[in-house]
Design a protein around this motif. Structure first.
Motif, PDB file in Angstrom:
ATOM      1  N   GLY A 184      69.669 -46.535 -23.674  1.00  7.48           N
ATOM      2  CA  GLY A 184      69.115 -46.836 -24.989  1.00  7.48           C
ATOM      3  C   GLY A 184      67.641 -46.542 -25.126  1.00  7.48           C
ATOM      4  N   GLU A 185      66.938 -46.415 -23.998  1.00 11.86           N
ATOM      5  CA  GLU A 185      65.501 -46.144 -24.032  1.00 11.86           C
ATOM      6  C   GLU A 185      65.182 -44.694 -23.687  1.00 11.86           C
ATOM      7  OE1 GLU A 185      63.813 -48.964 -21.375  1.00 11.86           O
ATOM      8  OE2 GLU A 185      64.309 -50.694 -22.643  1.00 11.86           O
ATOM      9  N   GLY A 186      66.194 -43.854 -23.624  1.00 18.90           N
ATOM     10  CA  GLY A 186      65.970 -42.443 -23.362  1.00 18.90           C
ATOM     11  C   GLY A 186      65.833 -42.088 -21.899  1.00 18.90           C
TER      12      GLY A 186
END
Length: 474
Positions: A164-166
């Motif tokens: 979700g944070e890349g």
């Protein structure tokens, strides 16, 4: 002989299913229904696990479970390709009966209800599926029928992903995190659960030249290991196959055999061979680490003592043997798989057992149902594999293998395999081609004995077995 044998097997399965409905397990327990976790790896061959004698690969968690459970040392699949084998595992049926011969074919609604997860659901289990489902197109996946669905809408998931944070996250780690999520949600209830986990690893990443894409933290693992070339890696073992096996013709166009095409990507020279095998092993060690995390989670939520773990590979895998890569054909490298059952409730006398009789992928569903005390449907063709341990069911003298996938570059084949002999037939070639091996004297399947006078009677006998057994499994 085979007809009488099959009837005897069915009678034993029926009797043992009745026993199972009263809560019996192979260890004699009559307590509440156990939790069950089924772990499936993709393309893990039988000898890619320490407990099966591999001195190089690092699989401590698999080994601990296998060495403290029941290890089936002679386990095979009845079709060596993911979609068909997975359908056989879920249904307990040969491909000739369940009909999943291609990647796009789903179970019918009625057939789906006779798979082991649905049967357990109907008997009070919470059920979950995580990873690669592999049967039918994504739009046909039965996600709404499961209490937890952790599969991506892809037939073949990608190894490289972002969280979700890349940040990079490997698909095996995604599967591991979903296992923890399932156990957090369903592992703390009194209701029993059955979780089916289907890893992508160690399958290659199709279309990517790197093929076996592992997480970066495994880069140094096996880096200094020199793997020995298979004895059957020489060019003569591939040129042995007839022309239309090596170069199949489809609609008037010659195409290279898919197994040889992939060999040229993975094993064309010594350096590429070494890197391919190292990377293949790294992916398996990644799965092993995920199993370790799973076991810690079971301890944390207090369910380790009542959770059975069943493990199998969906098919074998050529590492250059016979000049081939992939699977599909009936040689040992392609059809023999790891398989074990770890039951923490078992008596000490039932731990660390090895079973050398034939166990098959069609045995997974009836084995799981038996462990749960659920009746085995008559439509299932497998057996409770644990009954081989106690000799409650007759030993298989031989089994039937089939591969009828509609892919022009993979010639279809059928086989009959016993402990002594193996007979393979490629009936769709322009001139039908046969292989016959004396496995007691040639375990690597080097010398084709078709045409040898000494074995003429045995070859003819197995030709008859192939015809009879092929009809029986339908």
């Amino acid at each position: 002989m085979f007809c009488r044998f099959l009837c005897w097997m069915k009678l034993n399965v029926f009797i043992l299913a009745l026993l199972g409905t009263f809560g019996c397990s192979f260890s004699g327990h009559t307590e509440k229904q156990p939790n069950i976790i089924f772990l499936l790896t993709d393309d893990q061959r039988w000898d890619a696990m320490g407990a099966m004698g591999n001195k190089i690969i690092q699989t401590p968690n698999m080994d601990d479970l296998a060495n403290n459970g029941v290890l089936f040392t002679n386990a095979h699949v009845t079709t060596s390709i993911c979609c068909s084998s997975r359908a056989s595992i879920l249904s307990g049926q040969y491909v000739s009966r369940h009909g999943i011969e291609g990647f796009r074919t789903p179970f019918s609604p009625a057939a789906l209800q006779q798979t082991y997860p649905m049967l357990l659901k109907n008997n009070g289990y919470s059920i979950g599926f995580i990873g690669k489902y592999g049967v039918g197109n994504p739009q046909d996946f039965p996600d709404s029928l499961y209490h937890y669905w952790g599969c991506d809408a892809l037939h073949q998931p990608n190894y490289e992903n972002e969280d979700g944070e890349g940040n990079f996250i490997h698909y095996t780690d995604i599967v591991s995190s979903r296992i923890n999520e399932f156990l957090e949600r369903f592992g703390k209830d009194e209701k029993p659960f059955c979780l089916s986990v289907s890893f992508k690893a160690p399958h290659c990443q199709d279309g990517d030249p790197r093929q076996f894409i592992y997480a970066e933290r495994y880069k140094k693992l096996y880096a200094n290991v020199e793997f020995a070339l298979p004895e059957t890696a020489g060019s003569s073992y591939y040129s042995f196959f007839p022309q239309d096996f090596r170069i199949p013709v489809f609609n008037g166009v010659e195409r290279q055999n898919e197994a040889r095409k992939r060999w040229e990507i993975r094993f064309p020279d010594k350096e590429k061979f070494q890197e391919s095998v190292r990377s293949y092993y790294r992916l398996i060690s990644g799965v092993d680490d995920a199993i370790g995390i799973l076991r810690k989670k079971l301890e944390e939520i207090g369910k380790a003592e009542n959770t059975i773990i069943v493990f199998m590979g969906d098919n074998g895998f050529y590492l250059g043997e016979h000049g081939l890569a992939g699977k599909w054909y009936a040689h040992r490298e392609s059809v023999k798989v790891p398989f074990f059952v770890f039951d923490p409730r078992a008596d000490e006398s039932q731990r660390g057992k090895r079973v050398d009789e034939f166990a098959l992928n069609i045995d997974v569903a009836p084995t799981i149902l038996s462990l749960a005390g659920v009746e085995i449907p008559e439509t299932m063709q497998g057996i409770n594999a644990l009954d081989l341990l106690s000799h409650k069911t007759p030993e298989r003298e031989m089994f039937f293998y089939e591969h009828n996938l509609d892919i022009p570059t993979i010639p279809n084949s059928e086989a009959v395999i016993s402990k002594k002999y193996k007979y393979i037939k490629y009936a769709d070639l322009s001139t039908p081609f046969e292989e016959f091996y004396d496995l007691e004297n040639d375990s690597l399947e080097k010398v084709n004995l078709v045409g040898e006078e000494k074995y003429a009677d045995a070859v003819q006998e197995f030709r008859k077995y192939l015809e009879v057994m092929g009809n029986e499994v339908k």
